[in-house]
Motif scaffolding. Sequence first.
Motif, PDB file in Angstrom:
ATOM      1  N   ASP A 230       1.561  -1.062  -4.059  1.00 21.42           N
ATOM      2  CA  ASP A 230       2.272  -1.676  -5.175  1.00 21.42           C
ATOM      3  C   ASP A 230       2.628  -0.660  -6.245  1.00 21.42           C
ATOM      4  O   ASP A 230       3.131  -1.025  -7.290  1.00 21.42           O
ATOM      5  CB  ASP A 230       1.417  -2.800  -5.787  1.00 21.42           C
ATOM      6  CG  ASP A 230       0.122  -2.267  -6.334  1.00 21.42           C
ATOM      7  OD1 ASP A 230      -0.533  -3.037  -7.053  1.00 21.42           O
ATOM      8  OD2 ASP A 230      -0.229  -1.107  -6.051  1.00 21.42           O
ATOM      9  N   SER A 231       2.373   0.611  -6.028  1.00 26.69           N
ATOM     10  CA  SER A 231       2.739   1.627  -7.000  1.00 26.69           C
ATOM     11  C   SER A 231       3.728   2.581  -6.389  1.00 26.69           C
ATOM     12  O   SER A 231       3.739   2.799  -5.188  1.00 26.69           O
ATOM     13  CB  SER A 231       1.490   2.400  -7.452  1.00 26.69           C
ATOM     14  OG  SER A 231       0.918   3.059  -6.343  1.00 26.69           O
TER      15      SER A 231
ATOM     16  N   ILE B 252      10.884 -14.749  -4.348  1.00 24.07           N
ATOM     17  CA  ILE B 252      11.510 -13.642  -5.068  1.00 24.07           C
ATOM     18  C   ILE B 252      10.385 -12.756  -5.591  1.00 24.07           C
ATOM     19  O   ILE B 252       9.520 -13.213  -6.350  1.00 24.07           O
ATOM     20  CB  ILE B 252      12.385 -14.138  -6.228  1.00 24.07           C
ATOM     21  CG1 ILE B 252      13.530 -15.009  -5.696  1.00 24.07           C
ATOM     22  CG2 ILE B 252      12.942 -12.957  -7.021  1.00 24.07           C
ATOM     23  CD1 ILE B 252      14.386 -15.616  -6.778  1.00 24.07           C
ATOM     24  N   LYS B 253      10.373 -11.508  -5.165  1.00 24.01           N
ATOM     25  CA  LYS B 253       9.353 -10.560  -5.595  1.00 24.01           C
ATOM     26  C   LYS B 253       9.941  -9.706  -6.719  1.00 24.01           C
ATOM     27  O   LYS B 253      10.993  -9.100  -6.555  1.00 24.01           O
ATOM     28  CB  LYS B 253       8.900  -9.690  -4.424  1.00 24.01           C
ATOM     29  CG  LYS B 253       8.236 -10.501  -3.300  1.00 24.01           C
ATOM     30  CD  LYS B 253       7.915  -9.624  -2.109  1.00 24.01           C
ATOM     31  CE  LYS B 253       7.081 -10.368  -1.081  1.00 24.01           C
ATOM     32  NZ  LYS B 253       7.768 -11.523  -0.494  1.00 24.01           N
TER      33      LYS B 253
ATOM     34  N   THR C  11      10.143   0.957 -12.554  1.00 25.12           N
ATOM     35  CA  THR C  11       9.475   2.090 -11.905  1.00 25.12           C
ATOM     36  C   THR C  11       8.805   1.698 -10.596  1.00 25.12           C
ATOM     37  O   THR C  11       8.099   2.498  -9.996  1.00 25.12           O
ATOM     38  CB  THR C  11       8.419   2.665 -12.857  1.00 25.12           C
ATOM     39  OG1 THR C  11       7.482   1.635 -13.206  1.00 25.12           O
ATOM     40  CG2 THR C  11       9.066   3.229 -14.104  1.00 25.12           C
ATOM     41  N   GLY C  12       9.001   0.456 -10.152  1.00 26.99           N
ATOM     42  CA  GLY C  12       8.471   0.025  -8.864  1.00 26.99           C
ATOM     43  C   GLY C  12       7.124  -0.650  -8.916  1.00 26.99           C
ATOM     44  O   GLY C  12       6.533  -0.924  -7.865  1.00 26.99           O
ATOM     45  N   GLN C  13       6.579  -0.957 -10.106  1.00 32.35           N
ATOM     46  CA  GLN C  13       5.305  -1.644 -10.225  1.00 32.35           C
ATOM     47  C   GLN C  13       5.504  -3.129  -9.937  1.00 32.35           C
ATOM     48  O   GLN C  13       6.372  -3.776 -10.517  1.00 32.35           O
ATOM     49  CB  GLN C  13       4.726  -1.455 -11.645  1.00 32.35           C
ATOM     50  CG  GLN C  13       4.404  -0.028 -12.011  1.00 32.35           C
ATOM     51  CD  GLN C  13       3.148   0.475 -11.315  1.00 32.35           C
ATOM     52  OE1 GLN C  13       2.360  -0.325 -10.806  1.00 32.35           O
ATOM     53  NE2 GLN C  13       2.965   1.782 -11.293  1.00 32.35           N
ATOM     54  N   PHE C  14       4.685  -3.689  -9.029  1.00 31.70           N
ATOM     55  CA  PHE C  14       4.789  -5.121  -8.730  1.00 31.70           C
ATOM     56  C   PHE C  14       4.376  -5.939  -9.942  1.00 31.70           C
ATOM     57  O   PHE C  14       3.376  -5.633 -10.604  1.00 31.70           O
ATOM     58  CB  PHE C  14       3.911  -5.477  -7.534  1.00 31.70           C
ATOM     59  CG  PHE C  14       3.883  -6.948  -7.244  1.00 31.70           C
ATOM     60  CD1 PHE C  14       4.925  -7.550  -6.563  1.00 31.70           C
ATOM     61  CD2 PHE C  14       2.826  -7.733  -7.685  1.00 31.70           C
ATOM     62  CE1 PHE C  14       4.903  -8.914  -6.309  1.00 31.70           C
ATOM     63  CE2 PHE C  14       2.803  -9.090  -7.432  1.00 31.70           C
ATOM     64  CZ  PHE C  14       3.846  -9.686  -6.740  1.00 31.70           C
ATOM     65  N   GLN C  15       5.133  -7.029 -10.215  1.00 36.36           N
ATOM     66  CA  GLN C  15       4.849  -7.870 -11.373  1.00 36.36           C
ATOM     67  C   GLN C  15       4.446  -9.287 -10.984  1.00 36.36           C
ATOM     68  O   GLN C  15       3.429  -9.794 -11.431  1.00 36.36           O
ATOM     69  CB  GLN C  15       6.068  -7.902 -12.313  1.00 36.36           C
ATOM     70  CG  GLN C  15       6.366  -6.537 -12.946  1.00 36.36           C
ATOM     71  CD  GLN C  15       7.556  -6.577 -13.869  1.00 36.36           C
ATOM     72  OE1 GLN C  15       8.485  -7.359 -13.662  1.00 36.36           O
ATOM     73  NE2 GLN C  15       7.559  -5.716 -14.888  1.00 36.36           N
TER      74      GLN C  15
END
Length: 679
Positions: A404-405, A462-463, A468-472
């Motif tokens: 997730d990073s 919906i993801k 910066t690509g960090q999952f929320q």
Amino acid sequence: MATQSSTSLQDLIREDFLTCRICYDLYVVPKILPCLHSYCQKCLEPLVENGTVQCPECRLQTEVPGGATGLKSNFFINGLLELFQMKRNKDLECTICSNAQKVVAATARCLDCKDFLCQTCSQGHCCSRLTLHHKVVNLEEFLAGHYDSEVRFLQELCCQDHPQEALRFFCDTCSVPICRDCRMLDHFQHKVVSMVNAVQREKPSVEQLIMSLEGTITSISEQEKVVEEAMSKLKAKGELIKKRICDYVEDVTAYIFAQKEAALEKLNVFLTQQMEGCSTVQKELQSQKDKAKSTQEFSQHILCVGKDYEILHLEGMIRNRVQELQAYRLQRLPNQTPELAIAWDEPEELSEAPLFSFAFPQEQPGRDVQRLELGNESFTSLESDEVTDPPSDSDEDSCMSVSDSPTKSSSSYTSFRAGVEYTYSFELDPSFFALEKPNITGIAVVPHTGQILLLDQANNEIKQYSPTGQFQRVIHLSGQLSDSAFCGISVCGKILACSSETHLFFLTLEGVFLRKLQMRGSESSYALASYQSSYVAVSEGTLCSISLYSPSAFCVGRVQPDNYHGGKFLFIAINSWEEFVVSDFIKKQIVVMKKSGLILSVLKPSTSVLSRPFSVCVDETRSVFVIDQYKVIQFSPNDETGKVVLNDQSQVRRPRVLAVSGENLILVREDGRTDVYSL
């Protein structure tokens, strides 16, 4: 003129003309329908249903409240029947002198009296003062039809109410022929003219009507020619299409078999080389194994039966040999396992998706129109750009390991030859997976915040990721909105638009449902794009048009390109100049047009580096980016050739959807891995 009339009459007085088409016997009380077809009264009576009768020949419906008896009698057929039946009887007897005691054969016929006469009576007939001027003719000539015209001229039709009186008058009030008694009784107060005057008055109009039929017949003949030409063109076009389909299948089959043979040959060469290398290593290992066993056996023999000094004398040599064998390491193992990548690796699509489609000119399909469609493609959208699943794309059988990073892994960009600069990558975290393997079909970027939204069609989710690509978080769509899978996504201001089959849904950016509407057409999926916060544009497939919907769910416009037919719009993007960029799935080209429908340019494989255009997006400089199989192609404004900015040499993780966010190009692979490049 008399000869022509006689000949024409002779043609009519024949059995087939006087035969009913229902019972195939001579007419009995012939009745005529408005379509001018005649049948026996007894034959029409069973055909009367609910006060109507249908003509057995032309199917014309006629109202007959009084049944078949209320139809007009065909006096013309009746008159011809009288002539036919007289001529049919060859054994005629004299109607003057024949009686029960004697029968005298007739030899003549009086046309005025309508009597058959023997030779004696015919001579007396010509000598009597009352019949002196009557026309007596030879019976054989009469039966041969030489006097048919005169007989028809002298024929008189008798009144049905007064059988002894001939119909010699015509009642204009009732529009029926009448006799002398009818005129004095029932029609005394009516307007009555003689039959001769009535015929002279009406005959010119009837002749004019008959003459007008010539033009009708000519017009119908011309229309028949047009239909025949259309049928010929249709048949020729059909044969051409059949030939093209057969030729295409033969070419594809030949190509596939050629590819098969080439691949198998290459595989065999590779396997042979590898097997030879492995065999050499195997022999080397066997040799080392034999040496080790020999040393082991010799050393055991020394320990068992050797003298003390022999053991001490050979101990150093044995130690050195064992250490030498233990120090052996295999220098090279040329064993490489081949991997197979197939362009179309979904057997279910090969069996279900149609290979050929037909685009019919000027066709405007609606919701109830069945249509032939090329491929079983599913597609979706990204903000200001549109994405889809092409039939030639293959889905990975399993997902790669994810994080997730953002990572600086080089596995993504080292396989690309790039005209843009790689920045970072991120992958989907397995902890966020639902029941199905992810199938990312759409991407959208939230304005001002740069948040990245990935639509997972397989799980209706919906993801959401940071710039910066960090999952929320995950926004769940299944159940609460639609039973069908979602395929399109776009952000219009502060509104999130999603498409599911033929419905367009509007949600808040947090995923709260607002409203939905029904879209035009009957496509299985619709592509979306947004223009600022003004409207959502919907690509309408085979309609070759684009509908515009406001965030409040009203249709605010429609874009229809000029004289554009036979294609299928899938992917869509809108640049800052409000120019629409669409990808045509059938014609394999990119079309750029204005909101008015004016086509600005068409990017074709024949004039550019395109081969099979896929997803499209645009940047602030009006440049167009297109996924084309394993490549990403950029078209600058006024550039119809294009240049390849990304080219995946490994061809393992196929590019699927893309979007532009500021100075970054975001590229999503089919397994959900996302790469970010600096433009």
